[in-house]
Design an enzyme around this catalytic site. Sequence first.
Site, PDB file in Angstrom:
ATOM      1  N   GLU A   1       0.859  -1.191   0.000  1.00 37.12           N
ATOM      2  CA  GLU A   1       0.000   0.000   0.000  1.00 37.12           C
ATOM      3  C   GLU A   1       0.891   1.235   0.000  1.00 37.12           C
ATOM      4  O   GLU A   1       1.878   1.278   0.707  1.00 37.12           O
ATOM      5  CB  GLU A   1      -0.863  -0.036   1.275  1.00 37.12           C
ATOM      6  CG  GLU A   1      -1.650   1.216   1.541  1.00 37.12           C
ATOM      7  CD  GLU A   1      -2.292   1.233   2.920  1.00 37.12           C
ATOM      8  OE1 GLU A   1      -3.202   0.443   3.178  1.00 37.12           O
ATOM      9  OE2 GLU A   1      -1.868   2.076   3.752  1.00 37.12           O
TER      10      GLU A   1
ATOM     11  N   ARG B   1     -14.881   3.046   5.896  1.00 39.10           N
ATOM     12  CA  ARG B   1     -15.632   4.162   6.446  1.00 39.10           C
ATOM     13  C   ARG B   1     -14.765   5.415   6.491  1.00 39.10           C
ATOM     14  O   ARG B   1     -15.209   6.511   6.191  1.00 39.10           O
ATOM     15  CB  ARG B   1     -16.112   3.832   7.866  1.00 39.10           C
ATOM     16  CG  ARG B   1     -17.024   4.906   8.432  1.00 39.10           C
ATOM     17  CD  ARG B   1     -17.184   4.772   9.911  1.00 39.10           C
ATOM     18  NE  ARG B   1     -15.945   5.113  10.604  1.00 39.10           N
ATOM     19  CZ  ARG B   1     -15.804   5.106  11.918  1.00 39.10           C
ATOM     20  NH1 ARG B   1     -16.817   4.732  12.685  1.00 39.10           N
ATOM     21  NH2 ARG B   1     -14.655   5.438  12.488  1.00 39.10           N
TER      22      ARG B   1
ATOM     23  N   HIS C   1      -8.428   3.164  -2.466  1.00 38.39           N
ATOM     24  CA  HIS C   1      -9.295   3.086  -1.291  1.00 38.39           C
ATOM     25  C   HIS C   1     -10.407   4.105  -1.491  1.00 38.39           C
ATOM     26  O   HIS C   1     -10.204   5.152  -2.093  1.00 38.39           O
ATOM     27  CB  HIS C   1      -8.513   3.383  -0.021  1.00 38.39           C
ATOM     28  CG  HIS C   1      -7.482   2.330   0.278  1.00 38.39           C
ATOM     29  ND1 HIS C   1      -6.763   2.295   1.447  1.00 38.39           N
ATOM     30  CD2 HIS C   1      -7.067   1.254  -0.448  1.00 38.39           C
ATOM     31  CE1 HIS C   1      -5.949   1.251   1.425  1.00 38.39           C
ATOM     32  NE2 HIS C   1      -6.112   0.611   0.276  1.00 38.39           N
TER      33      HIS C   1
ATOM     34  N   THR D   1      -4.024   4.724  -0.766  1.00 38.31           N
ATOM     35  CA  THR D   1      -4.945   5.180   0.283  1.00 38.31           C
ATOM     36  C   THR D   1      -5.706   6.437  -0.160  1.00 38.31           C
ATOM     37  O   THR D   1      -5.293   7.142  -1.083  1.00 38.31           O
ATOM     38  CB  THR D   1      -4.188   5.491   1.593  1.00 38.31           C
ATOM     39  OG1 THR D   1      -3.159   6.435   1.296  1.00 38.31           O
ATOM     40  CG2 THR D   1      -3.585   4.248   2.187  1.00 38.31           C
ATOM     41  N   TYR D   2      -6.807   6.696   0.541  1.00 35.57           N
ATOM     42  CA  TYR D   2      -7.599   7.916   0.291  1.00 35.57           C
ATOM     43  C   TYR D   2      -7.588   8.742   1.564  1.00 35.57           C
ATOM     44  O   TYR D   2      -7.744   8.198   2.661  1.00 35.57           O
ATOM     45  CB  TYR D   2      -9.048   7.547  -0.068  1.00 35.57           C
ATOM     46  CG  TYR D   2      -9.635   8.545  -1.025  1.00 35.57           C
ATOM     47  CD1 TYR D   2      -9.873   8.208  -2.347  1.00 35.57           C
ATOM     48  CD2 TYR D   2      -9.913   9.852  -0.625  1.00 35.57           C
ATOM     49  CE1 TYR D   2     -10.389   9.143  -3.245  1.00 35.57           C
ATOM     50  CE2 TYR D   2     -10.420  10.787  -1.513  1.00 35.57           C
ATOM     51  CZ  TYR D   2     -10.662  10.419  -2.818  1.00 35.57           C
ATOM     52  OH  TYR D   2     -11.150  11.345  -3.704  1.00 35.57           O
TER      53      TYR D   2
ATOM     54  N   HIS E   1     -11.847  -3.383  15.977  1.00 33.29           N
ATOM     55  CA  HIS E   1     -11.823  -1.954  15.686  1.00 33.29           C
ATOM     56  C   HIS E   1     -11.959  -1.197  17.005  1.00 33.29           C
ATOM     57  O   HIS E   1     -12.729  -1.608  17.881  1.00 33.29           O
ATOM     58  CB  HIS E   1     -12.969  -1.596  14.732  1.00 33.29           C
ATOM     59  CG  HIS E   1     -12.966  -0.168  14.323  1.00 33.29           C
ATOM     60  ND1 HIS E   1     -13.759   0.784  14.903  1.00 33.29           N
ATOM     61  CD2 HIS E   1     -12.215   0.501  13.395  1.00 33.29           C
ATOM     62  CE1 HIS E   1     -13.542   1.958  14.348  1.00 33.29           C
ATOM     63  NE2 HIS E   1     -12.602   1.822  13.422  1.00 33.29           N
TER      64      HIS E   1
ATOM     65  N   TYR F   1     -10.250  -6.364  11.476  1.00 33.84           N
ATOM     66  CA  TYR F   1      -9.393  -5.992  12.614  1.00 33.84           C
ATOM     67  C   TYR F   1      -9.179  -7.183  13.549  1.00 33.84           C
ATOM     68  O   TYR F   1     -10.024  -7.454  14.405  1.00 33.84           O
ATOM     69  CB  TYR F   1     -10.044  -4.819  13.382  1.00 33.84           C
ATOM     70  CG  TYR F   1     -10.274  -3.623  12.486  1.00 33.84           C
ATOM     71  CD1 TYR F   1      -9.333  -2.611  12.403  1.00 33.84           C
ATOM     72  CD2 TYR F   1     -11.410  -3.554  11.671  1.00 33.84           C
ATOM     73  CE1 TYR F   1      -9.531  -1.544  11.536  1.00 33.84           C
ATOM     74  CE2 TYR F   1     -11.602  -2.487  10.803  1.00 33.84           C
ATOM     75  CZ  TYR F   1     -10.659  -1.485  10.745  1.00 33.84           C
ATOM     76  OH  TYR F   1     -10.847  -0.432   9.879  1.00 33.84           O
TER      77      TYR F   1
ATOM     78  N   ASP G   1     -11.516   7.371   8.974  1.00 33.50           N
ATOM     79  CA  ASP G   1     -11.387   7.768  10.384  1.00 33.50           C
ATOM     80  C   ASP G   1     -12.058   9.109  10.607  1.00 33.50           C
ATOM     81  O   ASP G   1     -12.358   9.832   9.652  1.00 33.50           O
ATOM     82  CB  ASP G   1      -9.902   7.849  10.757  1.00 33.50           C
ATOM     83  CG  ASP G   1      -9.360   6.476  11.124  1.00 33.50           C
ATOM     84  OD1 ASP G   1     -10.124   5.683  11.703  1.00 33.50           O
ATOM     85  OD2 ASP G   1      -8.198   6.208  10.818  1.00 33.50           O
TER      86      ASP G   1
END
Length: 317
Positions: free
Chosen positions: A19, A125, A95, A50-51, A183, A179, A127
């Site tokens: 990534e 979702r 992402h 990543t986004y 999470h 996770y 952060d």
Amino acid sequence: MKVTEHIKNANGKTLFSFEILPPKKGEDLQNIFSNIDPLMEFKPPFIDVTYHREEYEYRELPNGSIQKIITRKRPGTVGICAAIQQKYKVDAVPHLICGGFNKEETENILIDFNFLGIDNILVLRGDPIKSEGFFKPHPQGHSYANELVSQVGHMNSGKYLHEEYAHGATNFCIGIAGYPEKHFESPNLDTDLGYLKQKINAGGNYIVTQLFFDNKKYFDFVKKCRELGITVPIIPGIKPISIKKHLTILPNVFHIDMPQELVKAVENCKDNKAVYEVGIEWTINQCKELMKQGVPVLHFYSMGRSENIRRIATELF
Ligand code: FAD
């Protein structure tokens, strides 16, 4: 090609992937390529990008008043994915996050991904905004990843927000996050796994885990998933520790535990050069055990640095 097809075609051989983060606004894309180049010899079938959502900054103006600025510090995910596919001829996995987007904007990004020939999306979702304590969904957006998975799933059946297009169906392979140590917002692992199952039921095709240092956590997590009837590939996320400060930063940011043996080894290092070596050695051993158990992919969180991952991959692939 879809991540699930890459895994199927590998016939049980563990694949290598990683990534990357888009560069900070104004930085050169060449820095990203310089970190990808040394990893290409290990033939990653896909690379994640990543986004990053918007952040709030408060700036003092010459007249003394304070201005709130909303800024995205690492834009460029869509463009970098296109550049990766063009330059390296491997699948880029963007992402996609709920945070900060309404459903219409999400639909339009998905149309862009489709036109760019992107076959996979890791749906998340996101952060909370750094200055906010908890995640606030966009008023016309999604509150949880399972809702975003459903939106992508609907487009895969030709159902857009306001119309249906039988010939406009997309064909995205959908990754989701899992996770092993739960999470951080979840009251317990079983509750979290219930929601993980919900994401699978909504259309998730594979899982990528949060980073972990103790393989037992991953093996227990996979066992629990299988008991719940989750049959999709579960890709372990791997991050080599590289500086002493990671002992506090990584648990703080990712809400994970570190085995005491690793903590002691890092604490005994006289400098970060030694920590770097401990991180490489720990990760090689960790990965060897994961490969022995037949994990489909080893997915490395490069965080913009590739030298330690190159050394680890040299030992493994
Ligand atoms: P969700 O699956 O929505 O879960 C969030 C929390 O809500 C969990 O506690 C869950 O148990 C609970 N929950 C889920 N569904 C429901 C429901 N229907 N009702 C009530 N509770 C529910 N962040 C970024 O901003 N950009 C990235 O590029 C990025 N990449 C990541 C890649 C990986 C592999 C991982 C593991 C994480 C990544 N993250 C990224 C971080 C991620 O966005 C955060 O961990 C976020 O807090 C949760 O995302 P999620 O998709 O797991 O959320």
